[in-house]
Design an enzyme around this catalytic site. Structure first.
Site, PDB file in Angstrom:
ATOM      1  N   CYS A 109      -5.271   5.107  43.770  1.00  0.00           N
ATOM      2  CA  CYS A 109      -5.958   3.591  43.884  1.00  0.00           C
ATOM      3  C   CYS A 109      -4.308   2.679  43.651  1.00  0.00           C
ATOM      4  O   CYS A 109      -4.494   1.404  44.052  1.00  0.00           O
ATOM      5  CB  CYS A 109      -6.384   3.382  42.197  1.00  0.00           C
ATOM      6  SG  CYS A 109      -5.436   3.741  40.972  1.00  0.00           S
ATOM      7  N   GLU A 136     -10.627   0.355  35.816  1.00  0.00           N
ATOM      8  CA  GLU A 136      -9.666   0.601  36.096  1.00  0.00           C
ATOM      9  C   GLU A 136     -10.056   0.819  37.441  1.00  0.00           C
ATOM     10  O   GLU A 136     -10.492   1.913  37.966  1.00  0.00           O
ATOM     11  CB  GLU A 136      -8.950   1.751  35.547  1.00  0.00           C
ATOM     12  CG  GLU A 136      -8.206   1.856  34.101  1.00  0.00           C
ATOM     13  CD  GLU A 136      -7.070   1.093  34.119  1.00  0.00           C
ATOM     14  OE1 GLU A 136      -6.466   0.797  35.294  1.00  0.00           O
ATOM     15  OE2 GLU A 136      -6.905   0.469  33.264  1.00  0.00           O
TER      16      GLU A 136
END
Length: 500
Positions: free
Chosen positions: A249, A215
């Site tokens: 993110c 991720e």
């Protein structure tokens, strides 16, 4: 934060493997109890978590509660309610050639897994993969980031208090401890962070052929339709860029705006910046701080090196790890600001002629974790989503797609691969084991034809009974005798399915 002794790390892994081999994690009721305890662990220590976020990230309590605490508790509750359904053995889709074997799909845990988490959302990004791993029946090691030491220490203490010691353990430390963990063999590794470290993790996993979920982040673009509500777009973009001081993110990384409305869009951003921080961001209680001096220096360097115009912001205070929200107009596409993920409250704005130029700009770079579009035109939205690649795609909203129930969360290309959220996370940490059970009596009435000696008669029979060729190449011609053959197969298989 007290680091875990290196010599203890292999022993921790073996203890968790013993916990897995005991078989207790295969019992769904046991998994539910651990998930319930996980929920209590978060919910009963709310203030401790909010204080830890404040200590490590300078995060306002409002952001800590809304962005991380509530999201985490809600996700645990959803997993707790769904785990029985997710874990059920499924019947395979019906097919006439195989249904007599009772084909089923068992969802089995992979074993003992390693979960490496970043500093920016130390609770949510720890618990999201952990709850999926527990729901799937695994044991797990959590490695929190040393850059958020207060949160890491709290996680270590609370997991030891609330969860089974044979199921979940926390290893604290930095590069040396992480390196030691990666030397060991795991049944799955989940890493959330940046591509540079992801390459190291991937190389270590490859030595043991360990499956891995990455991720990562990326330079997430925003495309502006000149016909959209520019004030709403500017407000939502600046809010998303300032949340957690841009250390997310899925934060917007840069904006591509048509030249015809660029001036108006910039004025909107300046106006909303003043509304958000009427006394200046340095004095505001609504802006987080950067996690470390090194990360603050990196952001300062990006600002100092830019060839773009700094419209507002650009202020740095190394001692307090403060970086002001900064708007950079028209930076060079080749400068560091546009080459690496910013991960801070700096927003570059670049002019484009139209949506086609924006798409070309995005496609010339690595696939982002998410592409954002502000437009009320379904044609405009479709043009972007149909001609780009990204982990996710969001129209007229930012960040909240992460919390949308039932959606996956993951990247593609350099922004990562694999999924760790909800049912998708359960599937990631599960092995889907195909199982069949064929009745022996079928050999006496039908399946004897598969055995040697092979004869032309048996070959023709089995070919006619089982072949399913593409009609444009070879259309099957059913003869009269083949119809009762198929009928016999169906009848015998149905009888077998019912009786056995």
């Amino acid at each position: 934060m007290q680091y875990t002794p290196l010599e203890d790390i292999p022993r921790i892994r073996e203890a968790l493997r013993d916990g897995f081999r005991s078989g207790k994690t295969k019992i769904v009721a046991f998994r539910k109890e651990q998930l319930r305890q996980l929920g209590y662990m978060v919910q009963e220590n709310k203030q401790a978590w909010l204080d830890a976020f404040k200590a490590d990230l300078g995060r306002p309590y409002f952001e800590g509660e809304i962005h991380e605490f509530i999201a985490t508790v809600t996700a645990i509750k959803d997993t707790y309610k769904s785990v029985e359904k997710w874990a059920k053995t499924e019947n395979a889709p019906f097919d006439i050639s195989s249904f007599s074997m009772h084909p089923k799909i068992r969802k089995e845990p992979k074993g003992t897994v390693l979960i490496i988490v970043p500093f920016n959302y130390p609770l949510f990004l720890s618990i999201t993969p952990l709850m999926a791993a527990i729901a799937a029946g695994n044991t797990a090691v959590l490695k929190p980031s040393e850059h958020a030491p207060t949160c890491a220490a709290l996680l270590h203490d609370l997991i030891g208090k609330y969860l089974d010691h044979d199921v979940v353990r926390v290893v604290q430390g930095g590069v040396e401890e992480t390196t030691k963990l990666l030397e060991l063999q795991w049944d799955h590794i989940s890493y959330t962070g940046n591509p540079r470290v992801a390459r190291i993790v991937s190389a270590a996993a490859a030595k043991h052929l360990t499956p891995i979920t990455l991720e990562l982040g990326g330079k997430n673009p925003v495309i502006i339709d000149p016909r959209c509500d520019l004030e709403t777009a500017a407000r939502r973009i600046l809010w998303a860029k300032c949340a957690n001081a841009g250390q997310i993110c899925v934060a917007p990384d840069y904006v591509l705006v048509p030249r015809e409305v660029q001036g108006k869009f910039i004025q909107m951003l300046k106006k909303i910046h003043e509304e958000f921080f009427p006394d200046g961001p340095a004095k505001s209680d609504s802006l987080s701080r950067i996690v470390s001096a090194a990360h603050t220096q990196r952001l300062a360097s990006l600002i100092q090196q830019t060839k773009g115009e700094i419209v507002f912001g650009g202020d740095i205070d190394m001692e307090s790890r403060y970086v002001s929200p900064t708007l950079v107009l028209n930076p060079s596409p080749g400068e560091p600001l546009m080459k690496e993920e910013i991960f801070g409250p700096i927003l570059p704005v670049l002019p484009v002629n139209d949506v086609d130029e924006a798409i070309e700009f995005i496609n010339a770079r690595d696939h982002p974790l998410v592409i954002y579009v502000f437009s009320d035109s379904s044609d405009f939205q479709a043009t972007v989503v149909d001609n780009t690649q990204s982990g996710a795609f969001a129209c007229n909203e930012l960040l909240f797609h992460v919390a949308a129930y039932g959606l996956p969360l993951g990247g593609t290309g350099l922004s990562g691969h694999g999924l760790i959220r909800g049912k998708f996370g359960f599937d990631t940490f599960s092995h889907f084991r195909g199982c069949v059970n064929q009745a022996g009596w079928l050999d006496k009435v039908l399946l004897w034809r598969r055995y040697a000696p092979y004869t032309e008669s048996n070959r023709r029979f089995l070919a006619r009974a089982t072949a399913d060729l593409f009609p444009e190449r070879e259309r099957r011609e059913w003869s009269l005798w083949s119809l009762p053959v198929v009928g016999t197969i169906v009848t015998l298989a149905a009888a077998g399915a019912l009786l056995f």
